[in-house]
Design an enzyme around this catalytic site. Structure first.
Site, PDB file in Angstrom:
ATOM      1  N   GLU A 238     -14.621 -47.000 -24.580  1.00 37.53           N
ATOM      2  CA  GLU A 238     -16.072 -47.055 -24.222  1.00 37.53           C
ATOM      3  C   GLU A 238     -16.411 -45.703 -23.240  1.00 37.53           C
ATOM      4  O   GLU A 238     -15.761 -45.320 -22.076  1.00 37.53           O
ATOM      5  CB  GLU A 238     -16.417 -48.218 -23.159  1.00 37.53           C
ATOM      6  CG  GLU A 238     -17.649 -48.158 -22.637  1.00 37.53           C
ATOM      7  CD  GLU A 238     -18.026 -49.315 -21.509  1.00 37.53           C
ATOM      8  OE1 GLU A 238     -17.178 -50.011 -21.321  1.00 37.53           O
ATOM      9  OE2 GLU A 238     -19.262 -49.461 -20.973  1.00 37.53           O
TER      10      GLU A 238
ATOM     11  N   ASP B 169     -14.959 -51.201 -19.854  1.00 35.31           N
ATOM     12  CA  ASP B 169     -15.191 -51.487 -18.383  1.00 35.31           C
ATOM     13  C   ASP B 169     -15.272 -52.924 -18.366  1.00 35.31           C
ATOM     14  O   ASP B 169     -15.789 -53.792 -19.210  1.00 35.31           O
ATOM     15  CB  ASP B 169     -16.264 -50.982 -17.836  1.00 35.31           C
ATOM     16  CG  ASP B 169     -16.161 -49.324 -17.645  1.00 35.31           C
ATOM     17  OD1 ASP B 169     -14.916 -49.069 -17.658  1.00 35.31           O
ATOM     18  OD2 ASP B 169     -17.257 -48.820 -17.625  1.00 35.31           O
TER      19      ASP B 169
ATOM     20  N   ASP C  53     -17.293 -54.815 -17.072  1.00 33.08           N
ATOM     21  CA  ASP C  53     -18.425 -55.255 -16.514  1.00 33.08           C
ATOM     22  C   ASP C  53     -19.307 -55.732 -17.641  1.00 33.08           C
ATOM     23  O   ASP C  53     -19.007 -55.845 -18.870  1.00 33.08           O
ATOM     24  CB  ASP C  53     -19.100 -54.171 -15.728  1.00 33.08           C
ATOM     25  CG  ASP C  53     -19.265 -52.847 -16.903  1.00 33.08           C
ATOM     26  OD1 ASP C  53     -19.175 -52.909 -17.748  1.00 33.08           O
ATOM     27  OD2 ASP C  53     -19.736 -51.798 -16.172  1.00 33.08           O
TER      28      ASP C  53
ATOM     29  N   ASP D 173     -22.010 -54.165 -19.240  1.00 38.42           N
ATOM     30  CA  ASP D 173     -22.191 -53.381 -20.457  1.00 38.42           C
ATOM     31  C   ASP D 173     -20.763 -53.300 -21.090  1.00 38.42           C
ATOM     32  O   ASP D 173     -20.763 -53.229 -22.369  1.00 38.42           O
ATOM     33  CB  ASP D 173     -22.344 -51.833 -19.993  1.00 38.42           C
ATOM     34  CG  ASP D 173     -23.882 -51.552 -19.672  1.00 38.42           C
ATOM     35  OD1 ASP D 173     -24.635 -52.477 -20.039  1.00 38.42           O
ATOM     36  OD2 ASP D 173     -24.077 -50.631 -19.150  1.00 38.42           O
TER      37      ASP D 173
END
Ligand code: 0RA
Length: 654
Positions: A424, A497, A499, A501
């Site tokens: 990503e 990540d 998180d 997203d």
């Protein structure tokens, strides 16, 4: 149920003794592991369900004992206790000691049997170190005990009763069965399905080891099953279409409901046995559904004269259905018996669904319109996706030896020794390129923004540069040209990540693989990389410990402090726990971008130390459902996509 000849003891056919069962248990119960152990339970439960199917029982209950035994109770007719003419023994003893003496193999027994794959309760008896049977029948209670399939008492009358039924407690013989623990969830799942598929039956489970208890009763049968499968989805209409009819020598029961998702969930059963590969009932169902929907759409001018018919696939987008066919002599195809063969069933299902779904649409024009609207949308989306794909192929984007510019390939050409990281973001992609082992590790950075789940609809994925690069890098092609043998990397690793997203992007990628490249999942090639959440830094900043799970942090600190105490290290109890464990700092990682190339390799990419989570087909399925949820509520967005697709088909790079 239809009338049947009165059961008499003579209809039980005596086939052979029980020795072969103990010699070759696998032949009778599949295995001596987990599956075989639970097969013993199904064997007896199915007999109780058969009693319910024949209209004689209202419940089947199972108790997992804390002594290693399992008790199955039903309120059916009770196994007959009279003397069996062929064996000269009681029917109870005959049923329990003679292979295939269940009453349903002699003809004239049951019309329909759920325990179709059943080999008989005698098999359970043969594989039990001890089995106790209690029969409630003709106002009396009877009892008999067995070991390894042989009676050790006579069938005795032990009291009076005003109920009927059978109660069997068995202790598996662990000199034969390797698996010894019964699994609550597995049995619960089976009992849940039995309750869905057998209208009016109550099933229950009790686990004496834990005190857990659960009961199932679904007034609506498979109608409730369909509702259960659609829990959490927006449905097109609350009402579930339902039909239950006899035709020829079969009984056809169908329930269906549409949801605002894109997936098809259709489960077909023959005599209560699930057929994962479908068969004639599913074929009949599909052709009737497609025909009825097209007929209705034409008749009501929802489909213009010059428009082509909706395809079967279009008509099944968002469909959830359960098909249950009961018949006298089900035939299965293939080794695994996962597919129903009987050719007559195809026409029977087709006729029943054709007729009654036709009526249903006529009577519910609003629902009908919505279903057809959905199918039309599906048809247009399918055409748009096809156009996008053709366009990519025409441009030759998937062919040729040259690899996408953003791919940093590995030097190794043997797929077995190669892996690819899908990373990503360009910055993490840069660190990954720098830190990797370039011999075996390839890096393909994917721009996060482009892959925003809320914006990208699956069809559109094919119009997405990042996805095209991905397909090309993997070397497997897409759609008709998909070929798993071209896979250039043994491991495909998604690195995002930790998180929201990041999880959106991995959900999107997993959904993509699940829908368009399922063999990659089937082959166990897809993984998620797990970046660390915390770094615990030691004095001098020379070495660190990395923590990958939230709840691991406290555990790790505990363990280290404990270890230091044992080693005699002086610990100041006034200091915080981090210091007590000998660290000077605790860093929390929010994204891959916070790590430099070396750190990224050491924590997340080094094959010796990294944590990889293999993505299973079920995970893909779950991702697909989450994706649908994210998308499903965005019907407006989807319409918008359809309206603008003419443009994106021409210009792929918008
Ligand atoms: C043989 C004949 C009949 C029922 C059964 C066996 C039977 C077996 C089991 C095993 C567990 N529960 C069961 N319930 C019934 C037919 C009985 C009749 O015609 O009265």
């Amino acid at each position: 149920m239809t009338k049947q000849k009165d059961y008499d003891s003579g209809s039980i056919q005596v086939l052979e003794g029980l020795e072969p069962v103990r010699k070759r248990p696998g032949m009778y119960i599949g295995s001596t592991g987990n599956e075989g152990l639970h097969h013993l339970v199904w064997e007896i439960v199915d007999n109780g369900i058969d009693e319910a199917l024949a209209g004689h029982a209202t419940y089947v209950s199972v108790k997992i004992g804390s002594d290693g035994g399992v008790t199955v109770i039903d309120d059916g007719r009770g196994i007959p206790t009279d003397i069996h003419p062929k064996t000269g023994k009681s029917t109870v003893e005959t049923v329990l000691t003679v292979l295939h003496a269940g009453g349903k193999f002699g003809g004239g027994g049951y019309k329909v049997s759920g325990g179709l794959h059943g080999v008989g309760v005698s098999v359970v008896n043969a594989l039990s170190s001890k089995l106790e049977v209690k029969v409630y029948r003709d106002g009396k209670i009877y009892y008999q005990e067995y070991t390894k399939g042989a009676p050790i008492t006579k069938l005795k009358e032990t009291g009076k009763t005003d109920r009927t039924g059978t109660e069997i407690k068995f202790y598996p013989d662990f000199t034969i069965l390797e698996q010894t623990e019964f699994n609550y969830e597995i049995i619960l799942d089976r009992l849940r399905h039995a309750a869905y598929l057998t209208k009016g039956i109550k099933t229950s489970l009790e686990d004496e080891r834990t005190g857990d208890k659960y009961s199932f009763y679904f007034e609506g049968g498979i109608k409730s099953y369909v509702k259960h499968l659609n829990v959490g989805k927006d449905v097109v209409d609350e009402d579930v279409f339902y039909v239950d009819k006899e035709i020829g020598k079969s009984q056809v029961e169908i329930a269906l409901q549409y949801s605002e998702t894109f997936t098809e969930t259709v489960k077909a059963f023959a005599n209560n046995v699930y057929n994962p590969d479908g068969g004639s009932h599913l074929t009949g169902f599909r052709s009737a559904l497609t025909r009825v929907i097209n007929d209705y759409a034409r008749k009501n001018s929802l489909l213009k004269e010059k428009e082509e018919n909706l395809s079967g696939e279009d008509c099944r987008e968002g469909l959830t259905a359960v098909i249950l066919v009961k018949m006298e002599d089900p035939q299965f195809e293939g080794q695994t018996k996962n597919k129903l063969g009987n050719p007559e069933v195809r026409g029977q299902v087709e006729q029943i669904l054709g007729e009654y779904l036709g009526y249903y649409l006529e009577e519910n024009p609003i629902v009908a319109k919505k279903i057809i609207g959905k199918s039309l949308l599906a048809a247009r989306a399918r055409k748009a996706a096809r156009a996008a794909r053709d366009n990519i192929l025409r441009k030759g984007l998937l062919e040729g030896a040259s690899m996408p510019g953003k791919l940093a390939d590995c030097s190794n050409k043997d797929p077995k020794e190669s892996e690819i990281y899908l990373v990503e973001g360009d910055s993490a992609g840069g660190s990954a390129k720098q830190g990797r082992d370039s011999k075996s590790q390839a890096i393909l950075p994917l721009r996060g923004k482009v892959l925003n789940v809320e914006r990208a609809r699956l069809d559109k994925m094919l119009a997405n540069n990042e996805i095209v690069s991905l397909i090309k890098a993997l070397g497997v092609g897409i759609d008709d040209s998909f070929d798993i043998t071209g896979l250039r990397y043994d491991r495909v690793i998604i690195m995002t990540d930790a998180d929201v997203d990041g999880s959106h992007i991995s959900t999107l990628l997993m959904t993509f693989f699940f829908r368009f490249m399922k063999p990659v999942l089937d082959g166990g090639h897809l993984y998620l990389a797990k970046p660390p959440l915390f770094e615990l830094v030691k004095p001098g900043r020379k070495s660190s410990i990395f923590i990958y799970d939230e709840d691991e942090l406290e555990k790790a600190l505990d363990e280290i402090i404990e270890k230091r105490k044992k080693e005699g290290t002086k610990i100041d109890i006034n200091e915080d726990r981090l210091k007590q464990a000998g660290f000077i700092e605790q860093k929390r990682y929010k994204g891959l971008g916070e790590m430099d190339a070396e750190q990224l390799f050491e924590t997340t990419m080094n094959p010796e130390k990294r944590v990889l989570v293999q993505v299973k087909v079920e995970d893909g399925e779950r991702a697909d459902a989450i994706f649908n949820k994210l998308m499903g509520t965005e019907v407006e967005l989807r319409k918008n996509f359809i309206q603008t697709n003419a443009k994106f088909v021409k210009d792929l790079d918008i």
